[in-house]
Structures are given as structure tokens and as C-alpha cells.
Motif scaffolding. Sequence first.
Motif, PDB file in Angstrom:
ATOM      1  N   ASP A   5       0.845  -1.192   0.000  1.00 32.39           N
ATOM      2  CA  ASP A   5       0.000   0.000   0.000  1.00 32.39           C
ATOM      3  C   ASP A   5       0.882   1.244   0.000  1.00 32.39           C
ATOM      4  O   ASP A   5       2.028   1.205   0.446  1.00 32.39           O
ATOM      5  N   ARG A   6       0.329   2.344  -0.472  1.00 35.27           N
ATOM      6  CA  ARG A   6       1.029   3.622  -0.365  1.00 35.27           C
ATOM      7  C   ARG A   6      -0.012   4.738  -0.282  1.00 35.27           C
ATOM      8  O   ARG A   6      -1.101   4.617  -0.822  1.00 35.27           O
ATOM      9  N   ALA A   7       0.334   5.795   0.400  1.00 32.40           N
ATOM     10  CA  ALA A   7      -0.586   6.923   0.555  1.00 32.40           C
ATOM     11  C   ALA A   7       0.216   8.168   0.894  1.00 32.40           C
ATOM     12  O   ALA A   7       1.284   8.094   1.498  1.00 32.40           O
ATOM     13  N   THR A   8      -0.316   9.320   0.492  1.00 32.47           N
ATOM     14  CA  THR A   8       0.251  10.613   0.856  1.00 32.47           C
ATOM     15  C   THR A   8      -0.720  11.300   1.802  1.00 32.47           C
ATOM     16  O   THR A   8      -1.936  11.275   1.582  1.00 32.47           O
ATOM     17  N   THR A   9      -0.220  11.889   2.870  1.00 30.61           N
ATOM     18  CA  THR A   9      -1.096  12.576   3.814  1.00 30.61           C
ATOM     19  C   THR A   9      -1.797  13.742   3.121  1.00 30.61           C
ATOM     20  O   THR A   9      -1.260  14.309   2.166  1.00 30.61           O
ATOM     21  N   GLU A  12       0.111  16.618   2.249  1.00 29.37           N
ATOM     22  CA  GLU A  12       1.176  16.299   1.291  1.00 29.37           C
ATOM     23  C   GLU A  12       2.579  16.399   1.897  1.00 29.37           C
ATOM     24  O   GLU A  12       3.565  16.457   1.174  1.00 29.37           O
ATOM     25  N   VAL A  86      -7.158  -1.359   2.592  1.00 29.00           N
ATOM     26  CA  VAL A  86      -6.148  -0.387   2.213  1.00 29.00           C
ATOM     27  C   VAL A  86      -5.999   0.631   3.340  1.00 29.00           C
ATOM     28  O   VAL A  86      -6.973   1.150   3.848  1.00 29.00           O
ATOM     29  N   ARG A  87      -4.780   0.946   3.699  1.00 34.86           N
ATOM     30  CA  ARG A  87      -4.554   1.850   4.830  1.00 34.86           C
ATOM     31  C   ARG A  87      -4.686   3.300   4.381  1.00 34.86           C
ATOM     32  O   ARG A  87      -3.908   3.767   3.558  1.00 34.86           O
ATOM     33  N   TYR A  88      -5.643   3.989   4.945  1.00 31.66           N
ATOM     34  CA  TYR A  88      -5.831   5.404   4.658  1.00 31.66           C
ATOM     35  C   TYR A  88      -5.163   6.231   5.745  1.00 31.66           C
ATOM     36  O   TYR A  88      -5.021   5.787   6.878  1.00 31.66           O
ATOM     37  N   VAL A  89      -4.769   7.453   5.389  1.00 37.50           N
ATOM     38  CA  VAL A  89      -4.030   8.272   6.337  1.00 37.50           C
ATOM     39  C   VAL A  89      -4.651   9.655   6.468  1.00 37.50           C
ATOM     40  O   VAL A  89      -5.256  10.183   5.534  1.00 37.50           O
ATOM     41  N   ARG A  94      -2.421   6.833  10.559  1.00 45.76           N
ATOM     42  CA  ARG A  94      -2.952   5.850   9.622  1.00 45.76           C
ATOM     43  C   ARG A  94      -4.195   5.239  10.257  1.00 45.76           C
ATOM     44  O   ARG A  94      -4.270   5.084  11.480  1.00 45.76           O
ATOM     45  N   SER A 139     -12.339   6.954   3.268  1.00 42.43           N
ATOM     46  CA  SER A 139     -11.601   7.945   2.493  1.00 42.43           C
ATOM     47  C   SER A 139     -11.439   9.192   3.353  1.00 42.43           C
ATOM     48  O   SER A 139     -12.178   9.386   4.318  1.00 42.43           O
TER      49      SER A 139
END
Length: 264
Positions: A5-9, A12, A86-89, A94, A139
Motif C-alpha cells: 500500500d502507499r498513501a500521501t497525507t 502532502e 487499504v490503509r488510509y491516512v 494511519r 476515504s
Amino acid sequence: MCIRDRATTPDEDRLVLSFEVDEDELEGPEAPSEDLDDLRDLVVLDTETGELLDEQIVEAGPRPRSRNNPTVSPEGSVLDLFAAEVRYVTDDARLVSFGPWSVEARSLTDGSVLWTHNDTFRTGNAEVSPANAYFGQTSSSGSTVVFGFFWATDVPNAMYTYRIAGVDAGTGETLWEHDWPIGKVTDYPDPTFTVGEDSVALRLYPEEQGHLLDLETGEELASDLWPETGGLLDLTSDGYVALDGEGAHLFDRDGERLHTVDHD
């Protein structure tokens, strides 16, 4: 090891990456407990400098429902909405779910629990179990996290209710929520929502209702977003764009069509 998984806060400032972990390579205090069958190695990077801010060994969330996940919106719209695994931030945490009854916000700095949210996932029915209660989607946008949840209000007949809720990303407190009866979920796709900068577009079945909600207050701004053929294409700061066989249509928040771009 591969990226899972990947995410941007939302601000940003941080990039969060999680990797698959081989449990056989873990030793000592990092060794997994017997009840965990999946682990991930999570790293947090500064988006401007690439500096490593933190790394953690984390347990995986629950498996998503196999049916309708990831949920894909109707033909003509490209919106793949991933399941809650999926890990949301948020800007500093997280979001982790352990079964359909709660969500925790874990610090991106040290992994500590910043808040726990249970409100959205109450059912008021003792007969409801994890077998008939499901996360829908998760989300976040700005300072608001949006959760979807549905559960059996009539267990013997498999009749369900869907709830969408807006939650303060800093505290976990509920800002607003709406419930809709959605009938027998095995006969239709799961409800889906799309989060924009300041609004949420929700699609329900079987009537294919469309609701545009204010992200901060939950106020319903417009309904019947989806044309008979096609679907929602995008959310704008003051309305939405829908696509059908004739072309792309720009609507304001009252549902009035402002402009059309023909396919030709």
C-alpha cells in the motif's frame, strides 16, 4: 519484499509505504503473535527531502469482502474505490480497522493510538454479527474522514441498511451521518462514494440513487446525480460532472446543468 500500500497525507507532507513482511525473518520483540496471519513493514518519508521519519511493524486489517471489492463505478466513469483493508491516512495518523466494529488512528510518528472510533459501526441489534456487518469504504479529505458501513437490519431476510458518516480526522468524533435502507445486498453492487475537496457523492442501489453531500456538514446538496446511462465523472468545488451517451455535463450543486461537451 514488495510494496502493498502507499498513501500521501492530505497536507502532502508525508509519504507512507507499507511492505509485505516475511514472518519467518522476524525475531525477538517483533515476532508476531499466533493470532496474526499477515504483517506489514511501514515506513514514513518526508515528501520534500525523502528523509525517513519512522518505520513500524504493523498488523494487517481484516480481509475485504470478495464480492464487489474493489468497487468499480458504472461504465463511462473511472473510479476504483478500494475496500477498507487499504490503509488510509490523515495528516498525522494511519487508519486501521479490526473487524466491523471500530477504527483506530495510529500515529505516523510512533504507532500509538491517537483515537478510536466506534460510533459509525453501532447497529442497535444484538443479532448482528461480523458475518452480516461490513465496512463499505474509507476515504479522507482535509480534516474529514468518511466511513461507509452496512449491516443486516432484518437478519433472516438479509435486508440491510447503509450508513455513511463524516468524522473529524483529528479527534475521531462524528460530525454527521446518514442511514438508507438498501434491501438485499446479495442482489446488487455495494454502495459506493467518491470524496472531493469539499463534497461527497454517494451512489446507492437498487434504485441507483445519487446524493451529493457537503463534506463538512453532511447536508444534502443535490440528488439524482447519475444519468440513466453512464455515471459520475468527477466532483468540482461547486458541483459535479456526469457522463452519459450524449456527452459530459457540468452541474452546479443544485443539480442544474450548466454546460455540456458533446462526444463529437
